[in-house]
Design a protein around this motif. Structure first.
Motif, PDB file in Angstrom:
ATOM      1  N   VAL A  56      42.694 -71.144  36.583  1.00 26.59           N
ATOM      2  CA  VAL A  56      42.975 -69.736  36.326  1.00 26.59           C
ATOM      3  C   VAL A  56      41.899 -69.115  35.431  1.00 26.59           C
ATOM      4  CG1 VAL A  56      44.550 -68.224  35.058  1.00 26.59           C
ATOM      5  CG2 VAL A  56      45.435 -69.763  36.799  1.00 26.59           C
TER       6      VAL A  56
ATOM      7  N   LEU B 158      38.920 -68.339  37.448  1.00 20.07           N
ATOM      8  CA  LEU B 158      39.126 -67.125  38.250  1.00 20.07           C
ATOM      9  C   LEU B 158      38.942 -65.866  37.403  1.00 20.07           C
ATOM     10  CD1 LEU B 158      42.269 -68.200  40.340  1.00 20.07           C
ATOM     11  CD2 LEU B 158      39.896 -68.041  41.145  1.00 20.07           C
ATOM     12  N   VAL B 159      39.368 -65.925  36.138  1.00 18.13           N
ATOM     13  CA  VAL B 159      39.179 -64.791  35.220  1.00 18.13           C
ATOM     14  C   VAL B 159      37.693 -64.611  34.921  1.00 18.13           C
ATOM     15  CG1 VAL B 159      39.617 -63.913  32.892  1.00 18.13           C
ATOM     16  CG2 VAL B 159      41.475 -64.992  34.176  1.00 18.13           C
TER      17      VAL B 159
ATOM     18  N   GLN C 154      37.684 -62.683  39.578  1.00 15.43           N
ATOM     19  CA  GLN C 154      38.574 -62.654  40.748  1.00 15.43           C
ATOM     20  C   GLN C 154      39.986 -62.194  40.395  1.00 15.43           C
ATOM     21  OE1 GLN C 154      38.111 -66.062  43.557  1.00 15.43           O
ATOM     22  NE2 GLN C 154      36.540 -66.753  42.122  1.00 15.43           N
ATOM     23  N   ILE C 155      40.415 -62.472  39.161  1.00 15.43           N
ATOM     24  CA  ILE C 155      41.710 -61.971  38.692  1.00 15.43           C
ATOM     25  C   ILE C 155      41.534 -61.463  37.259  1.00 15.43           C
ATOM     26  CG2 ILE C 155      43.064 -63.550  40.152  1.00 15.43           C
ATOM     27  CD1 ILE C 155      43.650 -65.204  37.629  1.00 15.43           C
ATOM     28  N   SER C 156      42.484 -60.653  36.813  1.00 12.40           N
ATOM     29  CA  SER C 156      42.428 -60.137  35.444  1.00 12.40           C
ATOM     30  C   SER C 156      43.092 -61.122  34.485  1.00 12.40           C
ATOM     31  CB  SER C 156      43.162 -58.801  35.356  1.00 12.40           C
ATOM     32  OG  SER C 156      44.555 -59.003  35.513  1.00 12.40           O
ATOM     33  N   LYS C 157      42.843 -60.922  33.196  1.00  9.75           N
ATOM     34  CA  LYS C 157      43.474 -61.774  32.183  1.00  9.75           C
ATOM     35  C   LYS C 157      44.997 -61.619  32.237  1.00  9.75           C
ATOM     36  CE  LYS C 157      42.533 -63.355  27.499  1.00  9.75           C
ATOM     37  NZ  LYS C 157      41.843 -63.102  26.233  1.00  9.75           N
ATOM     38  N   GLU C 158      45.452 -60.418  32.559  1.00 13.65           N
ATOM     39  CA  GLU C 158      46.897 -60.164  32.670  1.00 13.65           C
ATOM     40  C   GLU C 158      47.480 -60.933  33.870  1.00 13.65           C
ATOM     41  OE1 GLU C 158      45.085 -57.737  30.047  1.00 13.65           O
ATOM     42  OE2 GLU C 158      44.583 -57.646  32.195  1.00 13.65           O
ATOM     43  N   ASP C 159      46.763 -60.923  34.994  1.00 14.65           N
ATOM     44  CA  ASP C 159      47.212 -61.684  36.174  1.00 14.65           C
ATOM     45  C   ASP C 159      47.319 -63.174  35.854  1.00 14.65           C
ATOM     46  OD1 ASP C 159      47.214 -59.394  37.717  1.00 14.65           O
ATOM     47  OD2 ASP C 159      45.197 -59.731  38.517  1.00 14.65           O
ATOM     48  N   ALA C 160      46.390 -63.654  35.023  1.00 15.90           N
ATOM     49  CA  ALA C 160      46.351 -65.086  34.699  1.00 15.90           C
ATOM     50  C   ALA C 160      47.627 -65.565  34.025  1.00 15.90           C
ATOM     51  CB  ALA C 160      45.144 -65.376  33.798  1.00 15.90           C
TER      52      ALA C 160
ATOM     53  N   HIS D 128      50.034 -66.487  36.857  1.00 10.65           N
ATOM     54  CA  HIS D 128      49.484 -67.074  38.076  1.00 10.65           C
ATOM     55  C   HIS D 128      50.240 -68.365  38.428  1.00 10.65           C
ATOM     56  CE1 HIS D 128      46.547 -68.700  40.932  1.00 10.65           C
ATOM     57  NE2 HIS D 128      46.033 -67.483  40.987  1.00 10.65           N
TER      58      HIS D 128
ATOM     59  N   LYS E  63      48.715 -71.757  37.237  1.00  8.24           N
ATOM     60  CA  LYS E  63      48.253 -71.656  35.860  1.00  8.24           C
ATOM     61  C   LYS E  63      47.991 -73.026  35.219  1.00  8.24           C
ATOM     62  CE  LYS E  63      49.313 -69.349  31.532  1.00  8.24           C
ATOM     63  NZ  LYS E  63      50.175 -68.442  30.799  1.00  8.24           N
TER      64      LYS E  63
END
Length: 249
Positions: A141, A144-145, A149-155, A158, A161
């Motif tokens: 994760v 990906l941040v 590819q994803i935001s810290k909030e999405d992480a 996830h 994770k």
């Protein structure tokens, strides 16, 4: 300098696969470690405990480490040795196959702390600039941040994770991150397993470590909050405070 180690099984797990502690060498220099074992009961326990037992025994024999370079060299050499020990143990014991552990370890002198980490157990520094993570998670994760590819909030939520890209003992060779930070009076270093960092926000951590309680009370409050937020994992932390106070802690 003062330091406290605390661990808790949490509210869900049957066993505590975390290990850790604060250990002194012959010169009174502290080595603080948090290791979060993985691979199921027995295997996770074995990996984290072997890591702590081996490093703490070797640390007792250290005469002096005068510079950050000395500290980095000691951590690199000895953690690599432990990695081989764990890997060979899992190869020779079928019930431990695939076992491993995260590690975050800090050699703490009066002037600096040198930190090594593998996996997603973390180091945080609290100083006059605020509260910040000083280690990098070796997780899918986080990668990906980092790559956008994803935001810290999405992480935070996830589904993958908990997937680690690096762990101690799962392969014959391992890479670790090494960093040295300098201290001012009043600074605080915290090492913790993801049982804490997944459940307690950085703002909540900051509020607790900067309150007027002593170190044991701060550590207890952090574990209590992680349990209040679900306590699905084992929770382990070390707090190191870089100034002398008359209060206990």
């Amino acid at each position: 300098m003062k330091a406290v180690f605390m661990t808790d099984r949490g509210k869900v797990r049957q066993h505590n696969e975390d290990s850790g502690g604060i250990f002194f060498n012959s010169r009174g220099i502290r080595l603080a470690i948090v290791a979060d074992g993985m691979g199921g009961h027995r295997a996770g326990d074995v990996a984290s405990k072997m890591t702590i037992d081996t490093l703490s025994e070797r640390w007792k024999q250290v005469e002096d480490l005068a510079t950050p370079h000395d500290a980095e060299s000691w951590l690199k050499t000895n953690i690599e040795d432990v990695n081989r020990l764990l890997y060979q143990h899992s190869e020779n014991n079928p019930e431990c196959q695939g076992m491993g552990t995260t590690i975050v370890a800090a050699i703490c002198t009066d002037l600096f702390a040198t930190i090594a980490n593998i996996g997603d157990s973390r180091g945080y520094l609290c100083n006059e600039s605020g509260f910040k993570q000083v280690t990098e998670d070796h997780s899918l994760v986080n990668e990906l941040v980092r790559s956008g590819q994803i935001s810290k909030e999405d992480a935070e939520f996830h589904p993958r994770k908990n997937v680690l890209l690096r762990a101690l003992g799962t392969e014959l060779n391992v890479e670790m991150d090494l960093t040295t930070i300098t201290f001012e009076e009043g600074d605080m270093l915290m090492l913790c397993s993801d049982g804490l960092s997944n459940k307690v926000s950085e703002q909540e951590m900051y509020d607790i470590v900067t309150d007027h309680n002593n170190l044991e009370q701060k550590a207890g409050s952090l574990i209590e909050l992680a349990n209040e937020h679900g306590g699905e994992d084992n929770i382990t932390l070390v707090l190191v405070q870089f100034h002398d106070e008359s209060e206990s802690g």
